[in-house]
Design an enzyme around this catalytic site. Sequence first.
Site, PDB file in Angstrom:
ATOM      1  CE  LYS A   1      -3.803   1.724   3.000  1.00 33.56           C
ATOM      2  NZ  LYS A   1      -4.517   1.359   4.252  1.00 33.56           N
TER       3      LYS A   1
ATOM      4  CB  SER B   1      -7.802  -0.093   6.288  1.00 35.03           C
ATOM      5  OG  SER B   1      -8.627   1.018   6.521  1.00 35.03           O
TER       6      SER B   1
ATOM      7  CB  SER C   1      -7.801   2.941   3.557  1.00 37.47           C
ATOM      8  OG  SER C   1      -6.874   2.429   4.511  1.00 37.47           O
TER       9      SER C   1
END
Length: 492
Positions: free
Chosen positions: A99, A198, A174
């Site tokens: 990420k 997330s 996320s």
Amino acid sequence: MKRYFQASLLAFLLSAGPALSASDLTELTASEAAKAIADGNMTSLELVEALIDRTGNDAGKAYITFDPDGARAAAKAADSFQKDGAELGPLHGVPIVVKDNIIAEGLPATGGTPALKDWVPSSDAQVLAKLKEAGAILLGKTNLHELAFGITSNNAAFGAVANAYDSSRFAGGSSGGTGAAVGGHLAPAGLGTDTGGSVRIPAALNGVAGLRPSSGRYPQGGIIPISKTRDTAGPLARSVEDLVLIDGIITGTGAALTAADLKTIRIGVPATFNENIDPETDRLMKAAFAAMEAEGVALVPVDTTTIVDLASKIGFPIALWEVKRDLAEFLKDNNTGKSLEDVATQVASPDVKFVFDNLILGDQAIPDEIYETSINDLRPQLQAAYADLFAANKLDAIAFPTTPLPAQPIQGSDMNVTLNGKEVPTFQTFIRNTDPGSNAGIPGLSLPIGLTKDGLPVGLELDGPAYTDRHLLAIGLALESVLPETPRPQRQ
């Protein structure tokens, strides 16, 4: 049995059969790929090229920075290293993604926000460094909900992340880019971060497994923060075996783990987490519970009313108070050249912009006394309530749907979605089941349990007592063999 058959077929092909096609190579899990490379049945470069080919022109659906040239160079180096007869790490030559709030040497670390688009760190985050030391190769940095402040990964600065199973649906967040990349077979495994769900939410919505480790088990250095209390990195992969491997590398606890004996396992089923869920989610959850009971798992109804009440009082106060301090400190200490105000001014996504302008830097910011009560009084009560729940009922874990409903359309779902005929807030609905455990800092494991009639993945979550992560993974290893298979997504 189907999963065992596929594993046996792959083992046969890798050991005795003809060379695998690029499509076959993208089927491999991280553990399978590591073994194939170590055994000399495949090169790292062959796997990297297959994944680059599968990504094609769709990198923008999952990545902010796709680095095929860097991955090729690293793969060639890995293959040369192997030819020299050196000892190989457990992830030698295996491509992964991370990420884009996890910093990587030589690549931009945007955090999904415009102010940081040109910041290129000169080192790796601690979690990434550990995986690279084990031989992993970085394919690129994945897209996310801006600054990790949301669950759709509809990022106004870098584009919306498309779900691996339906490009018109969101990937969750996320860590949506990592979930979409792993679920879409663009990479065998990757890292996300989890503050309130997330890692687990995109794992569930993209048909893969995801682990939120107990708070503090993973080092946080080099990760753009929200909350020092609630943040943690976590792995996403297409097998629990891969989660075990990655968790063992990051924590130094070793990769080997034996599947739990399901006949000895007691799992709590909280009504508050399993009620008011989408009918297809409910159908798949009931099938999963039936499969678990058939294998001897004891399912125990439990009351989590107190837990839900306490969690609802502390999640936002802790995160919104800490981000103002933690993010400002990170920006300064890591020489980004940006202040908190610089970042906030350039936030592109309307929902995140509202949070920064009003709830973090504006007149609705969390007062110090509210934060102090939350962190020093209510959070310890929540942790004690969880500990009491597990101990009083002699539970190994509690189980519930990771999200109350599957992925929703990208367009029109930023603020509200429809659940059982009623319009409900998107963010609060999708974190409803993942957030309480996050607030307490306990481990959570999301497992795929099949597809809805519309072809969308659904996840089942197991939360365990604090720091029982490896036992939770052992349960996951056992359940993986009895839960329904989640088919590979069709190319869109």
